[in-house]
Design an enzyme around this catalytic site. Structure first.
Site, PDB file in Angstrom:
ATOM      1  N   LYS A 195       0.855  -1.190   0.000  1.00 30.65           N
ATOM      2  CA  LYS A 195       0.000   0.000   0.000  1.00 30.65           C
ATOM      3  C   LYS A 195       0.891   1.240   0.000  1.00 30.65           C
ATOM      4  CE  LYS A 195      -3.780   2.296   2.465  1.00 30.65           C
ATOM      5  NZ  LYS A 195      -4.675   2.238   3.641  1.00 30.65           N
ATOM      6  N   LYS A 248      -2.120  -1.653  -3.766  1.00 32.17           N
ATOM      7  CA  LYS A 248      -2.975  -0.468  -3.769  1.00 32.17           C
ATOM      8  C   LYS A 248      -2.094   0.779  -3.822  1.00 32.17           C
ATOM      9  CE  LYS A 248      -6.461   1.929  -0.974  1.00 32.17           C
ATOM     10  NZ  LYS A 248      -7.135   2.006   0.336  1.00 32.17           N
TER      11      LYS A 248
END
Length: 328
Positions: A195, A248
Protein backbone atom coordinates in the site's frame (compact mmCIF):
# COMPACT_ATOMS: atom_id res chain seq x y z
CA UNK A 1 5.90 -7.85 -54.08
CA UNK A 2 6.96 -9.45 -50.79
CA UNK A 3 4.72 -12.35 -49.84
CA UNK A 4 3.77 -11.92 -46.18
CA UNK A 5 2.67 -15.27 -44.77
CA UNK A 6 2.19 -14.10 -41.17
CA UNK A 7 -0.61 -11.58 -40.86
CA UNK A 8 -1.65 -10.88 -37.26
CA UNK A 9 -4.61 -8.90 -38.61
CA UNK A 10 -6.28 -12.16 -39.55
CA UNK A 11 -6.86 -12.74 -35.82
CA UNK A 12 -8.59 -9.33 -35.50
CA UNK A 13 -10.81 -9.45 -38.55
CA UNK A 14 -14.21 -9.91 -36.83
CA UNK A 15 -15.80 -9.75 -33.38
CA UNK A 16 -16.09 -13.53 -33.30
CA UNK A 17 -12.43 -14.01 -34.19
CA UNK A 18 -11.28 -11.45 -31.62
CA UNK A 19 -13.38 -13.16 -28.96
CA UNK A 20 -11.99 -16.58 -29.87
CA UNK A 21 -8.33 -15.59 -29.43
CA UNK A 22 -8.78 -13.12 -26.56
CA UNK A 23 -6.18 -13.75 -23.87
CA UNK A 24 -7.73 -11.91 -20.92
CA UNK A 25 -11.34 -11.39 -19.91
CA UNK A 26 -13.35 -9.63 -17.22
CA UNK A 27 -16.02 -11.33 -15.15
CA UNK A 28 -18.31 -10.07 -12.40
CA UNK A 29 -16.75 -12.84 -10.31
CA UNK A 30 -13.54 -10.77 -10.26
CA UNK A 31 -15.10 -7.88 -8.35
CA UNK A 32 -15.48 -6.63 -4.80
CA UNK A 33 -17.77 -3.60 -4.37
CA UNK A 34 -16.99 -1.13 -1.54
CA UNK A 35 -19.79 0.14 0.70
CA UNK A 36 -19.63 3.24 2.93
CA UNK A 37 -21.90 2.77 5.92
CA UNK A 38 -23.03 5.66 8.14
CA UNK A 39 -25.28 6.14 11.18
CA UNK A 40 -29.02 6.65 10.77
CA UNK A 41 -31.85 5.12 8.78
CA UNK A 42 -33.01 5.58 5.20
CA UNK A 43 -29.75 7.39 4.38
CA UNK A 44 -28.58 7.31 0.78
CA UNK A 45 -26.48 10.38 0.07
CA UNK A 46 -24.23 10.64 -2.97
CA UNK A 47 -20.58 11.34 -2.20
CA UNK A 48 -19.71 14.57 -4.05
CA UNK A 49 -16.19 13.55 -5.08
CA UNK A 50 -17.30 10.04 -6.11
CA UNK A 51 -20.42 10.32 -8.31
CA UNK A 52 -22.45 7.12 -8.26
CA UNK A 53 -21.17 6.12 -4.80
CA UNK A 54 -23.18 6.74 -1.64
CA UNK A 55 -23.10 7.07 2.10
CA UNK A 56 -25.55 4.37 3.18
CA UNK A 57 -27.31 3.66 6.43
CA UNK A 58 -27.36 -0.02 7.41
CA UNK A 59 -30.77 -0.65 5.84
CA UNK A 60 -29.67 0.95 2.56
CA UNK A 61 -26.37 -0.93 2.64
CA UNK A 62 -28.30 -4.19 2.80
CA UNK A 63 -30.33 -3.16 -0.26
CA UNK A 64 -27.17 -2.29 -2.21
CA UNK A 65 -25.47 -5.53 -1.17
CA UNK A 66 -28.52 -7.46 -2.36
CA UNK A 67 -28.38 -5.63 -5.68
CA UNK A 68 -24.70 -6.58 -6.01
CA UNK A 69 -25.55 -10.22 -5.39
CA UNK A 70 -28.34 -10.15 -7.97
CA UNK A 71 -25.88 -8.70 -10.50
CA UNK A 72 -23.50 -11.60 -9.83
CA UNK A 73 -20.93 -9.66 -7.81
CA UNK A 74 -19.71 -12.14 -5.18
CA UNK A 75 -18.34 -9.79 -2.53
CA UNK A 76 -18.60 -6.40 -0.85
CA UNK A 77 -16.10 -4.59 1.37
CA UNK A 78 -17.55 -2.60 4.26
CA UNK A 79 -16.14 0.76 5.32
CA UNK A 80 -17.85 3.08 7.75
CA UNK A 81 -18.20 6.41 9.46
CA UNK A 82 -18.84 5.87 13.17
CA UNK A 83 -21.09 7.78 15.52
CA UNK A 84 -18.12 8.88 17.64
CA UNK A 85 -14.35 9.15 17.40
CA UNK A 86 -11.62 9.13 20.04
CA UNK A 87 -7.85 8.91 20.30
CA UNK A 88 -7.65 5.13 19.88
CA UNK A 89 -10.66 4.68 17.60
CA UNK A 90 -12.65 2.53 20.01
CA UNK A 91 -15.76 2.78 17.83
CA UNK A 92 -13.91 0.50 15.38
CA UNK A 93 -14.68 -2.52 17.58
CA UNK A 94 -17.95 -1.27 19.04
CA UNK A 95 -20.55 -3.92 18.19
CA UNK A 96 -23.22 -1.23 17.85
CA UNK A 97 -21.24 0.76 15.25
CA UNK A 98 -22.56 0.98 11.68
CA UNK A 99 -19.90 -1.35 10.24
CA UNK A 100 -20.59 -4.18 12.68
CA UNK A 101 -24.35 -3.77 12.33
CA UNK A 102 -24.07 -3.71 8.52
CA UNK A 103 -21.97 -6.86 8.45
CA UNK A 104 -24.53 -8.69 10.57
CA UNK A 105 -27.48 -7.44 8.57
CA UNK A 106 -25.94 -8.19 5.16
CA UNK A 107 -24.87 -11.68 6.21
CA UNK A 108 -28.35 -12.38 7.58
CA UNK A 109 -30.03 -11.20 4.37
CA UNK A 110 -27.57 -12.65 1.82
CA UNK A 111 -25.54 -15.38 3.55
CA UNK A 112 -23.81 -16.46 0.34
CA UNK A 113 -22.38 -13.00 -0.32
CA UNK A 114 -18.79 -12.75 0.86
CA UNK A 115 -18.11 -9.80 3.15
CA UNK A 116 -14.68 -8.20 3.44
CA UNK A 117 -14.07 -6.18 6.60
CA UNK A 118 -11.65 -3.27 6.34
CA UNK A 119 -9.44 -3.16 9.43
CA UNK A 120 -7.80 0.20 10.00
CA UNK A 121 -8.12 3.00 12.54
CA UNK A 122 -8.12 6.18 10.43
CA UNK A 123 -11.92 6.33 10.06
CA UNK A 124 -12.38 5.99 13.83
CA UNK A 125 -9.64 8.11 15.44
CA UNK A 126 -10.16 11.78 16.17
CA UNK A 127 -6.74 12.53 14.66
CA UNK A 128 -7.26 10.56 11.43
CA UNK A 129 -4.10 8.48 11.66
CA UNK A 130 -4.10 4.69 11.39
CA UNK A 131 -3.17 3.80 14.94
CA UNK A 132 -2.26 4.77 18.48
CA UNK A 133 -0.36 8.05 18.69
CA UNK A 134 2.64 8.86 20.84
CA UNK A 135 3.00 12.56 20.12
CA UNK A 136 2.97 12.73 16.34
CA UNK A 137 4.31 9.18 15.95
CA UNK A 138 2.03 6.21 15.26
CA UNK A 139 3.11 3.51 17.70
CA UNK A 140 3.29 0.29 15.72
CA UNK A 141 3.04 -2.34 18.47
CA UNK A 142 0.34 -0.61 20.51
CA UNK A 143 -1.69 -0.31 17.32
CA UNK A 144 -1.50 -4.07 16.74
CA UNK A 145 -3.57 -4.68 19.87
CA UNK A 146 -6.25 -2.32 18.56
CA UNK A 147 -6.31 -4.04 15.17
CA UNK A 148 -6.81 -7.39 16.88
CA UNK A 149 -9.93 -6.04 18.60
CA UNK A 150 -11.34 -4.73 15.33
CA UNK A 151 -10.68 -7.98 13.46
CA UNK A 152 -12.29 -10.16 16.13
CA UNK A 153 -15.35 -7.89 16.37
CA UNK A 154 -15.89 -8.09 12.62
CA UNK A 155 -15.40 -11.86 12.63
CA UNK A 156 -18.01 -12.14 15.37
CA UNK A 157 -20.41 -10.27 13.08
CA UNK A 158 -19.85 -12.66 10.17
CA UNK A 159 -17.13 -11.37 7.83
CA UNK A 160 -15.54 -13.92 5.54
CA UNK A 161 -12.33 -11.95 4.94
CA UNK A 162 -10.41 -9.52 7.15
CA UNK A 163 -8.52 -6.88 5.18
CA UNK A 164 -5.99 -4.92 7.26
CA UNK A 165 -5.14 -1.66 5.48
CA UNK A 166 -3.16 0.13 8.20
CA UNK A 167 0.38 -0.86 7.10
CA UNK A 168 1.67 -1.58 10.61
CA UNK A 169 4.53 -4.08 10.72
CA UNK A 170 3.43 -7.46 12.07
CA UNK A 171 -0.28 -6.81 11.75
CA UNK A 172 -1.06 -9.96 9.76
CA UNK A 173 0.54 -12.21 12.39
CA UNK A 174 -1.22 -10.35 15.20
CA UNK A 175 -4.62 -10.57 13.50
CA UNK A 176 -4.15 -14.23 12.59
CA UNK A 177 -3.29 -15.02 16.19
CA UNK A 178 -6.33 -13.16 17.52
CA UNK A 179 -8.70 -14.77 15.01
CA UNK A 180 -7.41 -18.25 15.72
CA UNK A 181 -7.55 -17.79 19.49
CA UNK A 182 -11.19 -16.75 19.20
CA UNK A 183 -12.24 -19.68 17.02
CA UNK A 184 -12.16 -17.94 13.64
CA UNK A 185 -9.61 -20.15 11.91
CA UNK A 186 -11.65 -20.11 8.70
CA UNK A 187 -11.78 -16.32 8.37
CA UNK A 188 -9.28 -15.34 5.68
CA UNK A 189 -6.87 -12.41 5.65
CA UNK A 190 -6.52 -10.23 2.57
CA UNK A 191 -3.54 -8.09 3.39
CA UNK A 192 -2.99 -4.63 1.95
CA UNK A 193 0.60 -5.82 1.76
CA UNK A 194 1.72 -3.28 -0.84
CA UNK A 195 0.00 0.00 0.00
CA UNK A 196 1.66 3.13 -1.27
CA UNK A 197 1.43 6.64 0.21
CA UNK A 198 -0.53 7.86 -2.78
CA UNK A 199 -2.25 11.00 -3.94
CA UNK A 200 -4.93 8.82 -5.53
CA UNK A 201 -6.72 8.38 -2.18
CA UNK A 202 -8.14 11.91 -1.94
CA UNK A 203 -11.83 11.21 -2.65
CA UNK A 204 -11.85 8.20 -0.29
CA UNK A 205 -10.82 10.45 2.58
CA UNK A 206 -13.83 12.57 1.75
CA UNK A 207 -16.04 9.47 1.62
CA UNK A 208 -14.72 7.95 4.85
CA UNK A 209 -13.98 11.18 6.74
CA UNK A 210 -10.47 9.86 7.34
CA UNK A 211 -8.08 12.66 6.41
CA UNK A 212 -5.25 13.01 8.97
CA UNK A 213 -5.52 16.05 11.22
CA UNK A 214 -1.80 16.73 10.77
CA UNK A 215 1.06 15.46 8.65
CA UNK A 216 0.58 12.49 6.35
CA UNK A 217 0.96 8.71 6.35
CA UNK A 218 4.38 8.39 4.73
CA UNK A 219 5.95 7.05 7.92
CA UNK A 220 3.98 3.81 7.51
CA UNK A 221 2.69 3.63 3.92
CA UNK A 222 5.17 2.84 1.15
CA UNK A 223 7.22 5.27 -0.91
CA UNK A 224 5.84 5.32 -4.50
CA UNK A 225 9.42 5.16 -5.79
CA UNK A 226 10.07 1.70 -4.34
CA UNK A 227 9.51 -1.59 -6.15
CA UNK A 228 11.90 -4.02 -4.40
CA UNK A 229 10.33 -3.07 -1.09
CA UNK A 230 6.99 -4.31 -2.39
CA UNK A 231 8.32 -7.84 -2.68
CA UNK A 232 9.75 -7.63 0.83
CA UNK A 233 6.36 -6.59 2.20
CA UNK A 234 4.65 -9.43 0.31
CA UNK A 235 7.08 -12.02 1.65
CA UNK A 236 6.64 -10.79 5.22
CA UNK A 237 2.85 -10.91 5.06
CA UNK A 238 2.76 -14.36 3.50
CA UNK A 239 5.10 -15.63 6.21
CA UNK A 240 2.72 -14.15 8.80
CA UNK A 241 -0.30 -15.95 7.35
CA UNK A 242 -1.88 -13.74 4.69
CA UNK A 243 -4.18 -15.66 2.34
CA UNK A 244 -4.56 -12.96 -0.33
CA UNK A 245 -2.09 -10.21 -1.22
CA UNK A 246 -3.21 -6.76 -2.33
CA UNK A 247 -1.52 -3.96 -4.27
CA UNK A 248 -2.98 -0.47 -3.77
CA UNK A 249 -3.44 1.71 -5.80
CA UNK A 250 -3.81 -0.31 -8.97
CA UNK A 251 -3.53 1.76 -12.12
CA UNK A 252 -0.25 3.59 -11.49
CA UNK A 253 1.30 0.42 -10.02
CA UNK A 254 0.60 -2.24 -12.64
CA UNK A 255 4.32 -2.93 -12.87
CA UNK A 256 4.21 -3.85 -9.18
CA UNK A 257 1.15 -6.04 -9.73
CA UNK A 258 3.02 -7.98 -12.40
CA UNK A 259 6.10 -8.40 -10.20
CA UNK A 260 3.98 -9.64 -7.31
CA UNK A 261 2.02 -11.99 -9.57
CA UNK A 262 5.25 -13.50 -10.92
CA UNK A 263 6.68 -13.84 -7.41
CA UNK A 264 3.89 -15.64 -5.53
CA UNK A 265 1.27 -18.34 -5.92
CA UNK A 266 -1.29 -16.67 -3.65
CA UNK A 267 -4.31 -14.84 -5.07
CA UNK A 268 -3.48 -11.22 -5.95
CA UNK A 269 -5.97 -8.41 -5.38
CA UNK A 270 -5.82 -4.80 -6.52
CA UNK A 271 -7.75 -1.76 -5.34
CA UNK A 272 -9.01 0.46 -8.18
CA UNK A 273 -8.97 3.43 -5.82
CA UNK A 274 -11.15 6.51 -5.46
CA UNK A 275 -8.87 8.91 -7.35
CA UNK A 276 -8.76 6.58 -10.34
CA UNK A 277 -12.55 6.33 -10.23
CA UNK A 278 -13.15 10.06 -9.76
CA UNK A 279 -10.94 11.04 -12.70
CA UNK A 280 -12.88 8.77 -15.04
CA UNK A 281 -16.21 10.06 -13.77
CA UNK A 282 -15.15 13.70 -14.13
CA UNK A 283 -13.83 13.23 -17.67
CA UNK A 284 -16.95 11.28 -18.68
CA UNK A 285 -19.23 13.99 -17.25
CA UNK A 286 -17.45 16.54 -19.46
CA UNK A 287 -17.83 14.32 -22.52
CA UNK A 288 -14.09 13.92 -22.93
CA UNK A 289 -14.05 10.11 -22.84
CA UNK A 290 -16.26 7.11 -23.50
CA UNK A 291 -16.81 6.02 -19.89
CA UNK A 292 -17.71 2.40 -20.57
CA UNK A 293 -14.79 1.87 -22.93
CA UNK A 294 -12.28 3.50 -20.58
CA UNK A 295 -13.52 1.60 -17.53
CA UNK A 296 -13.47 -1.77 -19.28
CA UNK A 297 -10.00 -1.12 -20.68
CA UNK A 298 -8.69 0.01 -17.29
CA UNK A 299 -10.02 -3.01 -15.39
CA UNK A 300 -8.83 -5.33 -18.15
CA UNK A 301 -5.31 -3.91 -17.73
CA UNK A 302 -5.43 -4.91 -14.06
CA UNK A 303 -6.40 -8.46 -14.95
CA UNK A 304 -3.73 -8.57 -17.66
CA UNK A 305 -1.11 -7.41 -15.16
CA UNK A 306 -1.99 -10.40 -12.97
CA UNK A 307 -4.81 -9.43 -10.62
CA UNK A 308 -7.27 -12.15 -9.64
CA UNK A 309 -9.51 -9.83 -7.59
CA UNK A 310 -10.42 -6.20 -8.30
CA UNK A 311 -11.93 -3.98 -5.62
CA UNK A 312 -13.67 -1.28 -7.66
CA UNK A 313 -16.39 1.34 -7.40
CA UNK A 314 -17.19 0.57 -11.05
CA UNK A 315 -18.29 -2.99 -10.19
CA UNK A 316 -22.04 -2.51 -10.45
CA UNK A 317 -21.81 -0.54 -13.69
CA UNK A 318 -19.51 -3.13 -15.23
CA UNK A 319 -21.77 -5.97 -14.12
CA UNK A 320 -24.66 -4.32 -15.97
CA UNK A 321 -22.53 -3.66 -19.06
CA UNK A 322 -21.33 -7.25 -19.19
CA UNK A 323 -24.90 -8.47 -18.92
CA UNK A 324 -26.03 -6.14 -21.70
CA UNK A 325 -23.16 -7.25 -23.93
CA UNK A 326 -23.97 -10.91 -23.30
CA UNK A 327 -27.59 -10.32 -24.30
CA UNK A 328 -26.78 -8.21 -27.36
Amino acid sequence: MYEQKLRPRRMRISPAMRAMVRETSLSVKDFVYPLFVVPGENVREEIPSMPGCYHLSVDEAVKTAKECWELGIPSVEVFGIPEYKDADGSSAWDMTSPVQRAIKAIKAEIPELMIVGDVCMCEYTDHGHCGHLEGHYVDNDKTLKLLQKVAVSQAQCGVDIIAPSDMMDGRVAAIREALDENGFQNVSIMSYAVKYASGYYGPFRDAADSAPAFGDRRQYQMDPANAHEAIKEVDLDIAEGADIIMVKPALAYLDIVRQVRDHIHHPVAVYNVSGEYAMVKAAAKNGWIDEKRIVMETLLSMKRAGADIIITYHAMDVARWLKEDANA
